[in-house]
Scaffold this motif. Structure first.
Motif, short mmCIF file in Angstrom:
data_model
loop_
_atom_site.label_atom_id
_atom_site.label_comp_id
_atom_site.label_asym_id
_atom_site.label_seq_id
_atom_site.Cartn_x
_atom_site.Cartn_y
_atom_site.Cartn_z
N CYS A 113 -6.09 4.78 -6.77
CA CYS A 113 -5.15 4.43 -5.68
C CYS A 113 -5.90 4.06 -4.41
N ILE A 115 2.08 1.72 -3.51
CA ILE A 115 0.98 2.23 -4.34
C ILE A 115 0.73 3.70 -4.06
N PHE A 116 0.79 4.07 -2.78
CA PHE A 116 0.60 5.47 -2.41
C PHE A 116 1.67 6.36 -3.05
N GLY A 157 0.94 6.75 -6.72
CA GLY A 157 -0.15 7.71 -6.88
C GLY A 157 0.29 9.13 -6.61
N SER A 165 0.82 -1.21 0.00
CA SER A 165 0.00 0.00 0.00
C SER A 165 0.86 1.26 0.00
#
Length: 367
Positions: free
Chosen positions: A148, A99-100, A103, A96
């Motif tokens: 996201c 991914i953050f 994004g 995560s």
């Protein structure tokens, strides 16, 4: 060994040292990357014909620095005693975080996407209005954030379809609570589709007059001529009459010139002909529509009606042309000895009327 098997045993201390060393090493790599490697890469991509890659590098500068921190945590956790690096929650947290960061970089890139839209518009002669470009940039940013958020939520086991269904159930309550916000959004869509103005246009409405600086999903920002920034809700603008002065092809000049009644007819005819010739020969006057005629008899003199347009729509140039024509007309009147009519009125009174009224009043009282 006495301490063997305890939490501070020799093997445990070695693993803790290795874990801390890996983390510190990645922090050093992060420092080296931000100071030297990134600057070298940025210098290299700036030599490319397009600045797209340099924009990408600048957008991902901060996220890439944080990648070293996350990798350092992930790799050092393998040697950390009494910690299971294969824990699903820990792995979801690491994924995560990555991914953050991706994004974050894409959102930074979308902030500068308006530059790409403008260049794409000019390079390929696309009919993308200037007012549409900020909307596309903001819409792209919202889409990236939504994607996201949904991926991160799925990493932690949340059901996105159930969340969307819940939004559908509560849609009525949300729409009632956010009625004004939805009205502004619809107003923004109307402005985008109908395109009554673009960014940089001079507009006038019952609520504001000035130059359009920005338009968002909620409101439009207009810079007034007093340099004040006025934020107008899109729902208000969508329901108002909008005059776009920047879309004028030409600017009108119209006025009446009054000549004194003691002017001879020959001189009046000559003045009208000279003014008409002056306007027709002026290089900054649009030749399509020009009127300079003896219009009517007014209370104080003869009226000459003038009606024509300047080629320019720039306010300063318009005033300069108007001033030139006024001085030229004044010169014509001076050369012909013709005076401009001055409004005047004559008041006639009866001599002794007040004394006669007093005498009648006294006789009526019997005095």
């Amino acid at each position: 060994m006495f301490f063997l098997g305890t939490w501070y045993s020799y093997e445990v201390l070695i693993n803790i040292a290795i874990s801390i060393g890996i983390f510190v090493l990645f922090m050093i790599f992060r420092k080296i990357f931000s100071r030297y490697v990134f600057k070298f890469l940025l210098w290299a991509v700036k030599k490319a014909p397009s600045d797209f890659f340099s924009q990408v590098m600048l957008a991902f500068e901060r996220p890439l620095q944080w990648v070293f921190l996350i990798l350092g945590i992930y790799l050092s956790a393998e040697y950390l005693p009494y910690f299971n690096e294969s824990n699903p929650f820990f792995l979801s947290l690491i994924r995560s975080s990555l991914i953050f960061l991706i994004g974050w970089g894409l959102v930074n890139l979308s902030s500068s996407s308006s530059v790409f839209f403008k260049r794409f518009n000019s390079k390929y002669s696309m009919e993308i209005d200037e007012i549409l470009i900020p909307f596309l940039s903001k819409a792209l940013k919202i889409i990236i954030i939504a994607i996201c958020f949904s991926i991160i939520a799925q990493e932690f086991g949340y059901n996105i379809s159930g969340f969307v269904a819940g939004l559908g159930i509560g849609g009525l309550a949300i729409s009632l609570a956010a009625k004004d916000a939805l009205g502004n959004l619809v107003g923004g869509v109307v402005i985008i589709t109908e395109r009554p103005f673009s960014i940089g246009d001079w507009i006038m409405t019952p609520s504001v007059e000035g130059t359009v600086e920005d338009i968002s999903f909620r409101s439009t920002k207009v810079r007034t001529f007093a340099q004040a920034l006025v934020t107008v809700p899109n729902s208000t603008l969508a329901n108002e009459n909008i005059t776009n002065w920047s879309k004028m092809g030409k600017r009108q000049i119209s006025f009446n010139l009054r000549i004194a009644y003691d002017t001879p007819r020959e001189k009046l005819e000559d003045v009208v002909k000279q003014i008409k010739y002056l306007v027709n020969q002026h290089e900054d006057i649009d030749p399509e529509t020009i009127f300079a005629t003896f219009d009517k008899y007014s209370e104080s003199g003869y009226e000459i009606f003038l009606y024509f347009f300047t080629k320019t729509t720039v306010w300063g140039e318009f005033l300069r042309i108007k001033e030139e024509i006024n001085f030229d007309i004044m010169r014509i009147l001076e050369n012909e000895g013709v005076a401009i009519a001055v409004p005047a009125r004559k008041l006639y009174t009866e001599t002794g009327r007040e004394d006669q009224y007093k005498a009648r009043t006294l006789l009526g009282n019997g005095e």
